[in-house]
Design a protein around this motif. Structure first.
Motif, PDB file in Angstrom:
ATOM      1  N   PHE A   3       0.844  -1.180   0.000  1.00  0.00           N
ATOM      2  CA  PHE A   3       0.000   0.000   0.000  1.00  0.00           C
ATOM      3  C   PHE A   3       0.888   1.242   0.000  1.00  0.00           C
ATOM      4  O   PHE A   3       2.001   1.219   0.531  1.00  0.00           O
ATOM      5  CB  PHE A   3      -0.917   0.039   1.234  1.00  0.00           C
ATOM      6  N   SER A   4       0.392   2.323  -0.577  1.00  0.00           N
ATOM      7  CA  SER A   4       1.099   3.600  -0.526  1.00  0.00           C
ATOM      8  C   SER A   4       1.119   4.107   0.908  1.00  0.00           C
ATOM      9  O   SER A   4       0.192   3.845   1.679  1.00  0.00           O
ATOM     10  CB  SER A   4       0.394   4.630  -1.411  1.00  0.00           C
ATOM     11  N   GLN A   5       2.165   4.823   1.240  1.00  0.00           N
ATOM     12  CA  GLN A   5       2.285   5.446   2.551  1.00  0.00           C
ATOM     13  C   GLN A   5       2.459   6.942   2.362  1.00  0.00           C
ATOM     14  O   GLN A   5       3.186   7.345   1.465  1.00  0.00           O
ATOM     15  CB  GLN A   5       3.505   4.880   3.303  1.00  0.00           C
ATOM     16  N   PRO A   6       1.861   7.781   3.080  1.00  0.00           N
ATOM     17  CA  PRO A   6       0.967   7.496   4.191  1.00  0.00           C
ATOM     18  C   PRO A   6      -0.490   7.312   3.773  1.00  0.00           C
ATOM     19  O   PRO A   6      -1.321   6.910   4.565  1.00  0.00           O
ATOM     20  CB  PRO A   6       1.118   8.734   5.072  1.00  0.00           C
ATOM     21  N   ASN A   7      -0.822   7.592   2.497  1.00  0.00           N
ATOM     22  CA  ASN A   7      -2.211   7.511   2.039  1.00  0.00           C
ATOM     23  C   ASN A   7      -2.473   6.176   1.352  1.00  0.00           C
ATOM     24  O   ASN A   7      -2.123   5.993   0.189  1.00  0.00           O
ATOM     25  CB  ASN A   7      -2.513   8.680   1.086  1.00  0.00           C
ATOM     26  N   LYS A   8      -3.116   5.271   2.058  1.00  0.00           N
ATOM     27  CA  LYS A   8      -3.392   3.940   1.504  1.00  0.00           C
ATOM     28  C   LYS A   8      -4.400   3.971   0.357  1.00  0.00           C
ATOM     29  O   LYS A   8      -4.588   2.971  -0.316  1.00  0.00           O
ATOM     30  CB  LYS A   8      -3.887   2.999   2.603  1.00  0.00           C
ATOM     31  N   ASN A   9      -5.046   5.122   0.133  1.00  0.00           N
ATOM     32  CA  ASN A   9      -5.999   5.240  -0.965  1.00  0.00           C
ATOM     33  C   ASN A   9      -5.313   5.527  -2.302  1.00  0.00           C
ATOM     34  O   ASN A   9      -5.930   5.398  -3.355  1.00  0.00           O
ATOM     35  CB  ASN A   9      -7.035   6.328  -0.668  1.00  0.00           C
ATOM     36  N   ASP A  10      -4.035   5.931  -2.249  1.00  0.00           N
ATOM     37  CA  ASP A  10      -3.278   6.105  -3.484  1.00  0.00           C
ATOM     38  C   ASP A  10      -3.004   4.737  -4.092  1.00  0.00           C
ATOM     39  O   ASP A  10      -3.085   3.719  -3.398  1.00  0.00           O
ATOM     40  CB  ASP A  10      -1.950   6.829  -3.203  1.00  0.00           C
ATOM     41  N   PRO A  11      -2.655   4.680  -5.387  1.00  0.00           N
ATOM     42  CA  PRO A  11      -2.367   3.383  -6.016  1.00  0.00           C
ATOM     43  C   PRO A  11      -1.246   2.635  -5.279  1.00  0.00           C
ATOM     44  O   PRO A  11      -0.338   3.253  -4.715  1.00  0.00           O
ATOM     45  CB  PRO A  11      -1.924   3.768  -7.433  1.00  0.00           C
ATOM     46  N   LYS A  12      -1.348   1.312  -5.300  1.00  0.00           N
ATOM     47  CA  LYS A  12      -0.327   0.483  -4.642  1.00  0.00           C
ATOM     48  C   LYS A  12       1.009   0.615  -5.359  1.00  0.00           C
ATOM     49  O   LYS A  12       1.066   0.847  -6.568  1.00  0.00           O
ATOM     50  CB  LYS A  12      -0.751  -0.986  -4.637  1.00  0.00           C
ATOM     51  N   PHE A  13       2.072   0.428  -4.594  1.00  0.00           N
ATOM     52  CA  PHE A  13       3.430   0.464  -5.128  1.00  0.00           C
ATOM     53  C   PHE A  13       3.920  -0.923  -5.490  1.00  0.00           C
ATOM     54  O   PHE A  13       3.609  -1.905  -4.818  1.00  0.00           O
ATOM     55  CB  PHE A  13       4.411   1.030  -4.083  1.00  0.00           C
ATOM     56  N   LYS A  25       4.569  17.419  -4.665  1.00  0.00           N
ATOM     57  CA  LYS A  25       4.109  17.244  -3.291  1.00  0.00           C
ATOM     58  C   LYS A  25       4.733  15.977  -2.718  1.00  0.00           C
ATOM     59  O   LYS A  25       4.819  14.953  -3.399  1.00  0.00           O
ATOM     60  CB  LYS A  25       2.583  17.129  -3.311  1.00  0.00           C
ATOM     61  N   LYS A  26       5.175  16.041  -1.462  1.00  0.00           N
ATOM     62  CA  LYS A  26       5.797  14.890  -0.810  1.00  0.00           C
ATOM     63  C   LYS A  26       4.821  13.715  -0.746  1.00  0.00           C
ATOM     64  O   LYS A  26       3.641  13.889  -0.468  1.00  0.00           O
ATOM     65  CB  LYS A  26       6.245  15.281   0.604  1.00  0.00           C
ATOM     66  N   ASN A  27       5.331  12.524  -1.029  1.00  0.00           N
ATOM     67  CA  ASN A  27       4.587  11.261  -0.956  1.00  0.00           C
ATOM     68  C   ASN A  27       3.455  11.137  -1.969  1.00  0.00           C
ATOM     69  O   ASN A  27       2.588  10.285  -1.818  1.00  0.00           O
ATOM     70  CB  ASN A  27       4.035  11.009   0.457  1.00  0.00           C
ATOM     71  N   GLU A  28       3.472  11.973  -3.000  1.00  0.00           N
ATOM     72  CA  GLU A  28       2.441  11.843  -4.023  1.00  0.00           C
ATOM     73  C   GLU A  28       2.740  10.619  -4.891  1.00  0.00           C
ATOM     74  O   GLU A  28       3.885  10.150  -4.954  1.00  0.00           O
ATOM     75  CB  GLU A  28       2.369  13.106  -4.881  1.00  0.00           C
ATOM     76  N   PRO A  29       1.737  10.068  -5.570  1.00  0.00           N
ATOM     77  CA  PRO A  29       1.993   8.961  -6.496  1.00  0.00           C
ATOM     78  C   PRO A  29       3.046   9.354  -7.522  1.00  0.00           C
ATOM     79  O   PRO A  29       3.157  10.523  -7.901  1.00  0.00           O
ATOM     80  CB  PRO A  29       0.628   8.729  -7.156  1.00  0.00           C
ATOM     81  N   ARG A  30       3.840   8.366  -7.957  1.00  0.00           N
ATOM     82  CA  ARG A  30       4.926   8.668  -8.887  1.00  0.00           C
ATOM     83  C   ARG A  30       5.217   7.498  -9.805  1.00  0.00           C
ATOM     84  O   ARG A  30       5.018   6.344  -9.447  1.00  0.00           O
ATOM     85  CB  ARG A  30       6.184   9.109  -8.161  1.00  0.00           C
ATOM     86  N   THR A  31       5.719   7.846 -10.971  1.00  0.00           N
ATOM     87  CA  THR A  31       6.056   6.836 -11.975  1.00  0.00           C
ATOM     88  C   THR A  31       7.286   6.043 -11.569  1.00  0.00           C
ATOM     89  O   THR A  31       7.398   4.857 -11.872  1.00  0.00           O
ATOM     90  CB  THR A  31       6.331   7.507 -13.333  1.00  0.00           C
TER      91      THR A  31
END
Length: 167
Positions: free
Chosen positions: A45-55, A88-94
């Motif tokens: 799961f993404s940290q800290p926002n588990k609603n973001d796409p999984k890593f 933004k820190k911890n945002e989803p990324r490629t």
């Protein structure tokens, strides 16, 4: 030995999360960095926002004559080549590339607007680093704390230990 963590939770123009990681490794090799070992793919799961796409994450061990700062600049250029933006820190990324350990060096470096702390400051709290690292180097010892990889994994909080080994 040099260990690099690679993660992706967004597709890029060049491919999906898995392809982004494969491309990052290819780009490292094109720069003369020798791949020694590569872990399996792990999903978290993404940290800290588990609603973001999984890593999807891997850890690789490499060999290079580069200095830590030189390696870091290459990692940043590869992230940019794969479409990473830093808004933004911890945002989803490629693509996210981190130096986990650089030959046991314990030191802080400043590179333009980036800071490189060796070993990586948050690695002891990251299941997506510790599990793949153990897979490729089961006897690894943290250069600063001198704790072995098993002790570090045992210290992970249960809530932070949700990880799936894919292949």
């Amino acid at each position: 030995m040099i260990f690099i963590g690679i993660g992706s939770n967004l597709s890029s123009e060049l491919g999906n999360r898995f392809k982004n990681i494969d491309l990052a490794i290819s780009f490292l090799q094109e720069k003369g960095i020798k791949l020694l070992k590569r872990s399996s793919f792990y999903e978290t799961f993404s940290q800290p926002n588990k609603n973001d796409p999984k890593f999807i994450n891997v850890v690789i061990s490499v060999e290079s004559n580069l200095l830590p700062v030189e390696l870091m600049l290459i990692l940043i250029s590869i992230e940019e080549k794969l479409g990473r933006s830093r808004k933004k820190k911890n945002e989803p990324r490629t693509c996210d590339l981190d130096v986990i350990d650089f030959n046991g060096i314990v030191k802080k470096f400043k590179i333009d607007n980036f800071e490189l702390l060796l070993p990586h400051r948050d690695l002891t709290n990251r299941n997506f680093v510790l599990h793949p690292l153990k897979e490729i180097c089961s006897n690894w010892i943290h250069p600063k704390t001198k704790k072995n990889i098993d002790a570090l994994i045992d210290n992970l909080k249960a809530a932070n230990n949700e990880i799936t080994k894919l292949y």
